[in-house]
Design a protein around this motif. Sequence first.
Motif, PDB file in Angstrom:
ATOM      1  N   UNK A  27      -6.721  -2.515   0.953  1.00  9.47           N
ATOM      2  CA  UNK A  27      -5.209  -2.181   1.251  1.00  9.47           C
ATOM      3  C   UNK A  27      -5.256  -0.885   2.345  1.00  9.47           C
ATOM      4  N   UNK A  28      -5.990   0.087   2.075  1.00  5.60           N
ATOM      5  CA  UNK A  28      -5.824   1.364   2.953  1.00  5.60           C
ATOM      6  C   UNK A  28      -6.238   0.765   4.529  1.00  5.60           C
ATOM      7  N   UNK A  29      -7.055  -0.008   4.687  1.00  3.93           N
ATOM      8  CA  UNK A  29      -7.331  -0.606   6.014  1.00  3.93           C
ATOM      9  C   UNK A  29      -6.413  -1.276   6.730  1.00  3.93           C
ATOM     10  N   UNK A  30      -5.741  -1.941   5.955  1.00  3.89           N
ATOM     11  CA  UNK A  30      -4.766  -2.808   6.453  1.00  3.89           C
ATOM     12  C   UNK A  30      -3.188  -1.785   6.797  1.00  3.89           C
ATOM     13  N   UNK A  47       0.021  -9.377  -0.999  1.00  3.78           N
ATOM     14  CA  UNK A  47       1.274  -8.967  -0.231  1.00  3.78           C
ATOM     15  C   UNK A  47       1.208  -7.874   0.449  1.00  3.78           C
ATOM     16  N   UNK A  48       1.593  -7.839   1.687  1.00  2.00           N
ATOM     17  CA  UNK A  48       1.705  -6.596   2.494  1.00  2.00           C
ATOM     18  C   UNK A  48       3.156  -6.583   2.996  1.00  2.00           C
ATOM     19  N   UNK A  49       4.078  -5.358   2.709  1.00  2.00           N
ATOM     20  CA  UNK A  49       5.494  -5.431   3.037  1.00  2.00           C
ATOM     21  C   UNK A  49       5.527  -4.250   4.194  1.00  2.00           C
ATOM     22  N   UNK A  50       6.128  -4.716   5.174  1.00  2.00           N
ATOM     23  CA  UNK A  50       6.207  -3.819   6.371  1.00  2.00           C
ATOM     24  C   UNK A  50       7.914  -3.703   6.641  1.00  2.00           C
ATOM     25  N   UNK A 107       3.315 -11.591  15.199  1.00  3.95           N
ATOM     26  CA  UNK A 107       2.164 -11.433  16.166  1.00  3.95           C
ATOM     27  C   UNK A 107       1.662 -10.054  16.376  1.00  3.95           C
ATOM     28  N   UNK A 108       2.240  -9.106  16.251  1.00  2.00           N
ATOM     29  CA  UNK A 108       1.752  -7.827  16.238  1.00  2.00           C
ATOM     30  C   UNK A 108       1.290  -7.260  14.887  1.00  2.00           C
ATOM     31  N   UNK A 109       1.987  -7.857  13.942  1.00  3.27           N
ATOM     32  CA  UNK A 109       1.425  -7.645  12.463  1.00  3.27           C
ATOM     33  C   UNK A 109       0.141  -8.310  12.305  1.00  3.27           C
ATOM     34  N   UNK A 159      -3.694  -6.889  11.419  1.00  5.52           N
ATOM     35  CA  UNK A 159      -4.294  -7.321  10.163  1.00  5.52           C
ATOM     36  C   UNK A 159      -5.642  -7.823  10.604  1.00  5.52           C
ATOM     37  N   UNK A 160      -5.711  -8.434  11.693  1.00  7.07           N
ATOM     38  CA  UNK A 160      -7.099  -9.071  12.228  1.00  7.07           C
ATOM     39  C   UNK A 160      -7.910  -7.775  12.627  1.00  7.07           C
ATOM     40  N   UNK A 161      -7.369  -6.912  12.995  1.00  5.34           N
ATOM     41  CA  UNK A 161      -8.143  -5.714  13.557  1.00  5.34           C
ATOM     42  C   UNK A 161      -8.824  -5.077  12.306  1.00  5.34           C
ATOM     43  N   UNK A 162      -8.109  -5.116  11.372  1.00  3.70           N
ATOM     44  CA  UNK A 162      -8.526  -4.363   9.950  1.00  3.70           C
ATOM     45  C   UNK A 162      -9.649  -5.648   9.370  1.00  3.70           C
TER      46      UNK A 162
END
Length: 67
Positions: free
Chosen positions: A18-21, A42-45, A53-55, A59-62
């Motif tokens: 969770x923290x990484x994301x 669930x990830x709420x932004x 695409x940015x999100x 998420x992929x980077x994490x």
Amino acid sequence: MADQTQYTVEGMSCAHCEASIVEEVSEVPGVTAVTADHTTGAVTVAGEGFERDQIAAAVKEAGYTLV
């Protein structure tokens, strides 16, 4: 007023996940708040001006995948 969008992420299994994301998604321009729940995926932004695409890239980077 900021928009709020919920996404589903595969692969989260603990609070560290969770923290990484949250850390990566928080860096996306326009994002003002992020919450993640590994029990549901669930990830709420919240914020304005960001794209899915940015999100997904953050998420992929994490190390996870946006569903």
